[in-house]
Each structure stands twice: as C-alpha cells, then as structure tokens.
Design a protein around this motif. Sequence first.
Motif, PDB file in Angstrom:
ATOM      1  N   TYR A 167      65.576  14.434 -63.827  1.00  0.00           N
ATOM      2  CA  TYR A 167      65.465  15.534 -64.791  1.00  0.00           C
ATOM      3  C   TYR A 167      64.023  16.032 -64.857  1.00  0.00           C
ATOM      4  O   TYR A 167      63.776  17.238 -64.864  1.00  0.00           O
ATOM      5  CB  TYR A 167      65.944  15.047 -66.159  1.00  0.00           C
ATOM      6  N   LEU A 168      63.075  15.111 -64.863  1.00  0.00           N
ATOM      7  CA  LEU A 168      61.660  15.488 -64.879  1.00  0.00           C
ATOM      8  C   LEU A 168      61.277  16.196 -63.581  1.00  0.00           C
ATOM      9  O   LEU A 168      60.505  17.160 -63.595  1.00  0.00           O
ATOM     10  CB  LEU A 168      60.790  14.251 -65.109  1.00  0.00           C
ATOM     11  N   GLU A 169      61.823  15.740 -62.467  1.00  0.00           N
ATOM     12  CA  GLU A 169      61.561  16.389 -61.180  1.00  0.00           C
ATOM     13  C   GLU A 169      62.149  17.798 -61.144  1.00  0.00           C
ATOM     14  O   GLU A 169      61.581  18.697 -60.528  1.00  0.00           O
ATOM     15  CB  GLU A 169      62.131  15.553 -60.034  1.00  0.00           C
ATOM     16  N   TRP A 170      63.280  17.999 -61.812  1.00  0.00           N
ATOM     17  CA  TRP A 170      63.867  19.329 -61.905  1.00  0.00           C
ATOM     18  C   TRP A 170      62.892  20.282 -62.594  1.00  0.00           C
ATOM     19  O   TRP A 170      62.685  21.406 -62.138  1.00  0.00           O
ATOM     20  CB  TRP A 170      65.200  19.258 -62.659  1.00  0.00           C
ATOM     21  N   PHE A 171      62.288  19.822 -63.694  1.00  0.00           N
ATOM     22  CA  PHE A 171      61.288  20.645 -64.381  1.00  0.00           C
ATOM     23  C   PHE A 171      60.106  20.934 -63.468  1.00  0.00           C
ATOM     24  O   PHE A 171      59.544  22.021 -63.491  1.00  0.00           O
ATOM     25  CB  PHE A 171      60.785  19.965 -65.663  1.00  0.00           C
TER      26      PHE A 171
ATOM     27  N   THR B 122      53.373  14.609 -67.993  1.00  0.00           N
ATOM     28  CA  THR B 122      52.735  13.294 -68.118  1.00  0.00           C
ATOM     29  C   THR B 122      53.755  12.188 -67.883  1.00  0.00           C
ATOM     30  O   THR B 122      53.482  11.217 -67.173  1.00  0.00           O
ATOM     31  CB  THR B 122      52.087  13.142 -69.514  1.00  0.00           C
ATOM     32  N   MET B 123      54.953  12.351 -68.450  1.00  0.00           N
ATOM     33  CA  MET B 123      55.994  11.337 -68.279  1.00  0.00           C
ATOM     34  C   MET B 123      56.400  11.227 -66.819  1.00  0.00           C
ATOM     35  O   MET B 123      56.619  10.122 -66.313  1.00  0.00           O
ATOM     36  CB  MET B 123      57.204  11.693 -69.166  1.00  0.00           C
ATOM     37  N   LEU B 124      56.480  12.347 -66.118  1.00  0.00           N
ATOM     38  CA  LEU B 124      56.812  12.320 -64.692  1.00  0.00           C
ATOM     39  C   LEU B 124      55.755  11.555 -63.906  1.00  0.00           C
ATOM     40  O   LEU B 124      56.092  10.699 -63.079  1.00  0.00           O
ATOM     41  CB  LEU B 124      56.952  13.742 -64.150  1.00  0.00           C
ATOM     42  N   VAL B 125      54.492  11.807 -64.186  1.00  0.00           N
ATOM     43  CA  VAL B 125      53.407  11.102 -63.493  1.00  0.00           C
ATOM     44  C   VAL B 125      53.491   9.601 -63.767  1.00  0.00           C
ATOM     45  O   VAL B 125      53.348   8.784 -62.855  1.00  0.00           O
ATOM     46  CB  VAL B 125      52.026  11.673 -63.912  1.00  0.00           C
ATOM     47  N   ILE B 126      53.741   9.240 -65.016  1.00  0.00           N
ATOM     48  CA  ILE B 126      53.856   7.820 -65.385  1.00  0.00           C
ATOM     49  C   ILE B 126      55.000   7.168 -64.606  1.00  0.00           C
ATOM     50  O   ILE B 126      54.825   6.101 -64.010  1.00  0.00           O
ATOM     51  CB  ILE B 126      54.069   7.675 -66.912  1.00  0.00           C
ATOM     52  N   LYS B 127      56.167   7.813 -64.591  1.00  0.00           N
ATOM     53  CA  LYS B 127      57.328   7.224 -63.911  1.00  0.00           C
ATOM     54  C   LYS B 127      57.132   7.176 -62.400  1.00  0.00           C
ATOM     55  O   LYS B 127      57.478   6.188 -61.759  1.00  0.00           O
ATOM     56  CB  LYS B 127      58.596   7.985 -64.278  1.00  0.00           C
ATOM     57  N   MET B 128      56.570   8.230 -61.816  1.00  0.00           N
ATOM     58  CA  MET B 128      56.394   8.276 -60.360  1.00  0.00           C
ATOM     59  C   MET B 128      55.373   7.249 -59.870  1.00  0.00           C
ATOM     60  O   MET B 128      55.408   6.851 -58.712  1.00  0.00           O
ATOM     61  CB  MET B 128      55.997   9.685 -59.917  1.00  0.00           C
ATOM     62  N   ASN B 129      54.481   6.838 -60.743  1.00  0.00           N
ATOM     63  CA  ASN B 129      53.447   5.877 -60.366  1.00  0.00           C
ATOM     64  C   ASN B 129      53.742   4.464 -60.866  1.00  0.00           C
ATOM     65  O   ASN B 129      52.880   3.592 -60.804  1.00  0.00           O
ATOM     66  CB  ASN B 129      52.088   6.355 -60.862  1.00  0.00           C
ATOM     67  N   GLY B 130      54.961   4.247 -61.365  1.00  0.00           N
ATOM     68  CA  GLY B 130      55.369   2.921 -61.796  1.00  0.00           C
ATOM     69  C   GLY B 130      54.578   2.387 -62.978  1.00  0.00           C
ATOM     70  O   GLY B 130      54.326   1.190 -63.076  1.00  0.00           O
ATOM     71  N   LEU B 131      54.201   3.285 -63.896  1.00  0.00           N
ATOM     72  CA  LEU B 131      53.358   2.895 -65.028  1.00  0.00           C
ATOM     73  C   LEU B 131      54.101   2.866 -66.357  1.00  0.00           C
ATOM     74  O   LEU B 131      53.480   2.877 -67.418  1.00  0.00           O
ATOM     75  CB  LEU B 131      52.159   3.859 -65.133  1.00  0.00           C
ATOM     76  N   THR B 132      55.423   2.778 -66.313  1.00  0.00           N
ATOM     77  CA  THR B 132      56.184   2.793 -67.569  1.00  0.00           C
ATOM     78  C   THR B 132      55.852   1.592 -68.450  1.00  0.00           C
ATOM     79  O   THR B 132      56.078   1.638 -69.659  1.00  0.00           O
ATOM     80  CB  THR B 132      57.700   2.857 -67.312  1.00  0.00           C
ATOM     81  N   GLY B 133      55.290   0.542 -67.873  1.00  0.00           N
ATOM     82  CA  GLY B 133      54.863  -0.613 -68.661  1.00  0.00           C
ATOM     83  C   GLY B 133      53.815  -0.268 -69.703  1.00  0.00           C
ATOM     84  O   GLY B 133      53.677  -0.965 -70.712  1.00  0.00           O
ATOM     85  N   LEU B 134      53.080   0.826 -69.484  1.00  0.00           N
ATOM     86  CA  LEU B 134      52.101   1.279 -70.480  1.00  0.00           C
ATOM     87  C   LEU B 134      52.767   1.613 -71.809  1.00  0.00           C
ATOM     88  O   LEU B 134      52.147   1.516 -72.857  1.00  0.00           O
ATOM     89  CB  LEU B 134      51.380   2.552 -69.990  1.00  0.00           C
TER      90      LEU B 134
END
Length: 74
Positions: free
Chosen positions: A36-40, A56-68
């Motif tokens: 969904y974020l990639e669609w945007f 920002t959420m897309l960057v976090i997810k694409m870089n495996g940083l959801t642990g933040l």
Amino acid sequence: MEMMQPNPEILQQLVVMKMPFGKYKDVLLCDLPVNYLEWFQRKGFPQGKLGMLLETMLVIKMNGLTGLLTPLKR
C-alpha cells in the motif's frame, strides 16, 4: 560522517495516527502493508504531514527498521 537520528515525535505519530481514508481507513500508519505504501510511492504521496508520515513509514519498512517503533506502541 554524522549519523542522522530519527525524530521521536514523528516516530510517535506513526504508532498513534490512523489512516484517514481509503482501503485501510482507521489502520495505524505503522501497520499499513508495504504494498500500500509502495502504491502511494508510484501514484504520489498525499500533500502535507500525512504524505511525509507515509513516506517515512515506507522508508522504515523497506530498510527493516520497524523495530524502532516497537517500544513506542502501547
């Protein structure tokens, strides 16, 4: 080289703000699926704060940083 630190206010908003419209209306921004974020990303993020948060959420997810976000979830 200076490391950029994530803005804690933005990270907090990602775990409390809900998507205001569309297929995932009322889903927390941090819980939106990557596709969904990639669609945007392809179609264009909304203007303003919401668009910045979604990007920002897309960057976090694409870089495996959801642990933040884990310690911020209530």
